[in-house]
Scaffold this motif. Sequence first.
Motif, PDB file in Angstrom:
ATOM      1  N   ASP A 127      69.006   9.955   9.464  1.00 20.35           N
ATOM      2  CA  ASP A 127      69.151  10.362  10.860  1.00 20.35           C
ATOM      3  C   ASP A 127      70.628  10.627  11.159  1.00 20.35           C
ATOM      4  O   ASP A 127      70.998  11.671  11.696  1.00 20.35           O
ATOM      5  CB  ASP A 127      68.616   9.254  11.768  1.00 20.35           C
ATOM      6  N   ARG A 159      65.918  18.437   5.846  1.00 22.46           N
ATOM      7  CA  ARG A 159      66.878  18.964   6.806  1.00 22.46           C
ATOM      8  C   ARG A 159      67.980  19.738   6.094  1.00 22.46           C
ATOM      9  O   ARG A 159      68.952  19.154   5.626  1.00 22.46           O
ATOM     10  CB  ARG A 159      67.487  17.812   7.615  1.00 22.46           C
ATOM     11  N   ASP A 196      72.816  14.529  11.361  1.00 29.76           N
ATOM     12  CA  ASP A 196      73.591  14.982  12.530  1.00 29.76           C
ATOM     13  C   ASP A 196      75.010  15.356  12.110  1.00 29.76           C
ATOM     14  O   ASP A 196      75.557  16.379  12.529  1.00 29.76           O
ATOM     15  CB  ASP A 196      73.675  13.879  13.608  1.00 29.76           C
TER      16      ASP A 196
HETATM   17 MN    MN Z   1      68.437  12.247  14.983  1.00 31.00          MN
END
Ligand code: MN
Length: 355
Positions: free
Chosen positions: A244, A107, A248
């Motif tokens: 996770d 990411r 964000d």
């Molecule tokens: Mn997420």
Amino acid sequence: MKSYKIGIIKGDGIGPEIIDEAIKVLDAISVKQGFNLKYEEMLLGGAAIDETGVPLPDETIQGVKKCDAVLFGAIGGPKWDKLERHLRPETGLLGLRKEMGTFANLRPAMVYDELVNASSLKPEVIKGVDIMVVRELTGGIYFGQPRAIEEDRAYNTMVYTREEVERIAVVAFEIAMKRNKRICSVDKANVLEVSHFWRDIVEEVAKNYPEVELSHMYVDNAAMQLIRAPKQFDVILTGNIFGDILSDAASMLSGSIGLLPSASTGKGVGLFEPIHGSAPDIAGQGIANPLATISSASMMLRYALGESKAADKIDEAIKRALSEGYRTGDIGDYDAKEICTCSQMGDIIADYASR
Ligand code: MN
Ligand code: IPM
């Protein structure tokens, strides 16, 4: 002419709108760059529940295995919130990741120069930020056994095996070698045994990469440092749930979660998806930002198909559109010349990418 088979999972909420724009761009660029893409649509999440009664139908599990890569939109929404956990849309996505063996979720969190004013942080704090979060995706507390809800208590278990930590660490070190050769491994080793274990194994893997500078950080501090001084990070290596949450947080450095793509790779076929969710509040209005999905399509071309020229073209087209002031509503308050709909943004990127 080279031809690739692409699995398409539109999903729920804004999923169908944003995927349509990514396909528009892929069609324009593939013609121009001399390769051919064949799409095969598959069901997942709420759309699959409505159609087949389960969030991850067998046809999807079998279907993805026959593809060169899979592009995915988003899943979930209030309509399915009341279902039991094993029938929820999210369980379909988790099952798909596990089935595909996509243990490494990449990411990137980068700040487009054109959008330094779009972040809630000061431009001098974020200008030039370029972080790669490497999130372990098929282990940890998301999948650990035992797990249960009982009458008066409930529990989940955070488990990591040596093999799971080693292989994700190797991915992070290989990526760091191609970047600025710095890794910060994020854990909670002051409290959790599983984190202590994680840290030891990452140290072992590090011995094979003497050029890479490895540091460790507790996850609470990492959340704070990401907001305080994000430029200190190059590669962040972390487990499933910490990744996770941190990804964000990192996404807001860029100004909008609607901008950031992700690639999930591992044993076989890769899964490419925006990091944002299905945004049911704006679904169907044509105002979603398709750039995260278009960027994910670019990562797919680069990492799964080896079509890096086409990927470069898409990345350049996004930068050009932003520098010319084209904005969807989520980033519309900043240096906008024109507020676009989802589909207008897709048209612009398709046009610029295929010139
Ligand atoms: Mn997420
Ligand atoms: C993500 C999402 C998923 C996750 C949900 C939808 C299961 O938040 O891709 O970050 O937690 O992994």
